[in-house]
Design an enzyme around this catalytic site. Structure first.
Site, mmCIF file in Angstrom:
data_model
loop_
_atom_site.group_PDB
_atom_site.id
_atom_site.type_symbol
_atom_site.label_atom_id
_atom_site.label_comp_id
_atom_site.label_asym_id
_atom_site.label_seq_id
_atom_site.Cartn_x
_atom_site.Cartn_y
_atom_site.Cartn_z
ATOM 1 N N CYS A 86 0.808 -1.217 0.000
ATOM 2 C CA CYS A 86 0.000 0.000 0.000
ATOM 3 C C CYS A 86 0.843 1.268 0.000
ATOM 4 C CB CYS A 86 -0.911 0.027 1.221
ATOM 5 S SG CYS A 86 -1.730 -1.542 1.555
ATOM 6 N N HIS A 335 -8.899 3.681 -2.025
ATOM 7 C CA HIS A 335 -7.544 3.173 -1.811
ATOM 8 C C HIS A 335 -7.089 2.291 -2.978
ATOM 9 C CE1 HIS A 335 -3.951 1.818 0.023
ATOM 10 N NE2 HIS A 335 -4.431 0.840 0.774
#
Length: 387
Positions: A86, A335
């Protein structure tokens, strides 16, 4: 190191893009970045590019960077895919800042892209799980939500925080996302609804988790003394840092703090010559609501075990003393893993230039915080602008 600045930043709308490939998504973000550059932009000036991508779904695992940059006509320069789960976008930006700051290059494109919504729910869980320790977490059946649920259980046990404080993070970020035309979720949610949502991994519920997202983002990094060739309002990267830690939770001394973030933040503050109290607004990595509370503490905005008080008192609201995630954060904005770290830059670029419209907050010093997995890697940046 010479000083560096960001002179352009843009992103796609976050959400579902079933008819666009990662090449087309990246091109959309790139075009938005070019549009944000005030003066004539010559792509031939770009010396290199770093593109963050986890490669969800395996669409283009090999040579992802060149795949998307060639689509925008950027060829003949070194292009690298950056993968740090991430935090891939954050590390793409870190590479760009270091390349320009060191004098190796004079203009570097930092970008990120991810396409996640083509997959089924089960396949998405698999790809999110690869950011955890393979041997002891992923193959043992622990999901990404499960890892953060373990962290949340421990945090609630060790502090005076309650689940309601996690829900308040969700409420705040949805309120901000409702004002962001690029956000995946442009709607507010009540505290009652957020607190009473279906459980996904005790104690986390549906509103404690960010969505899976398609999206891309780009930023152009140049030497500070060249910035006004591109714009009258450059955003200066005055501090930056990266950190890492054990991947598996059981190897860490504590699971209610992320040492990788603290290392990155210490380096960023030292380089910028500022302290946490100097930061006016921040974009932090809230993949789960508990992650935002940990960020408050690891970034020095609150003492250990006291981060929940900031959201409880409204300090991190858009009109509070320290607005956090004015974009809506990962929770509401979305995201897209490889793009997230660069997408945070887009929000702060607009905020510091006074271009954030209804979600505009006050401030001259901003911070972004991007975490890989459950804390195995992290980047922190400090940005400043001359008013």
């Amino acid at each position: 190191m010479r000083d560096v600045a960001i002179v352009g930043a843009g992103q796609t709308p976050y959400g579902a893009h079933p008819r666009q490939s990662i090449k087309e998504l990246f091109a959309t973000a790139y075009d938005a970045m070019v549009e944000s550059v005030d003066r004539a932009y010559d792509p031939d000036e770009v010396d290199a590019a770093h593109v963050g991508s986890l490669g969800v779904g395996g669409y283009q695992l090999g040579i992802t960077g060149a795949s998307v940059t060639s689509h925008i006509g950027l060829t003949g320069v070194p292009v690298q895919r950056v993968e740090n789960a991430c935090a891939s976008g954050g590390f793409a930006l870190l590479n760009a800042v270091q390349a320009v700051g060191s004098g190796v290059h004079d203009a570097v494109l930092a970008g990120g892209v991810e396409k996640m919504l083509d997959l089924s729910g089960d396949r998405s869980k698999y790809w999110l799980g690869v950011s955890g320790d393979t041997e002891y977490e992923r193959l043992a059946g622990t999901t990404f939500a499960g890892v953060y649920a373990i962290i949340a259980q421990r945090y609630l046990a060790e502090t005076d925080a309650e689940h309601e404080h996690l829900s308040k993070v969700a409420v705040k970020n949805h309120e901000n996302g409702a004002l962001n035309p690029k956000a995946q979720f442009q709607r507010e949610v009540s505290l009652e609804k957020a607190a009473g949502a279906p459980e996904i991994a005790d104690p986390l519920n549906l509103y404690d988790a960010c969505p899976t997202t398609d999206g891309a983002a780009c930023a152009l990094v140049v030497p500070a003394d060249e910035a006004t060739r591109y714009t009258d309002d450059p955003v200066y990267v005055t501090g930056f840092g990266g950190g890492s830690d054990y991947l598996a939770l059981h190897d860490r001394e504590t699971i209610v703090s992320l040492p990788a973030v603290r290392e990155a933040a210490d380096a960023a503050y030292e380089r910028a010559g500022v302290s946490p109290s100097d930061v006016d607004l921040a974009e932090v990595h809230d993949c789960f609501t508990i992650a935002e509370l940990l960020a408050y503490e690891d970034l020095g905005f609150a003492d250990s075990g006291e981060g929940w008080r900031l959201v409880d008192e409204g300090a991190t609201d858009r009109d509070g003393d320290l607005p956090v995630n004015t974009s809506g954060g990962l929770k509401a904005k979305g995201h897209p893993l490889g793009a997230t770290g660069v997408g945070q830059v887009v929000e702060l670029f607009e905020q510091l230039r006074g271009e954030a419209d209804e979600r505009q907050a006050d401030g001259d010093v901003a911070l972004s915080h991007n975490v890989g997995g459950s804390g195995g890697a992290a980047t922190v940046f400090v940005y400043e602008v001359a008013r």
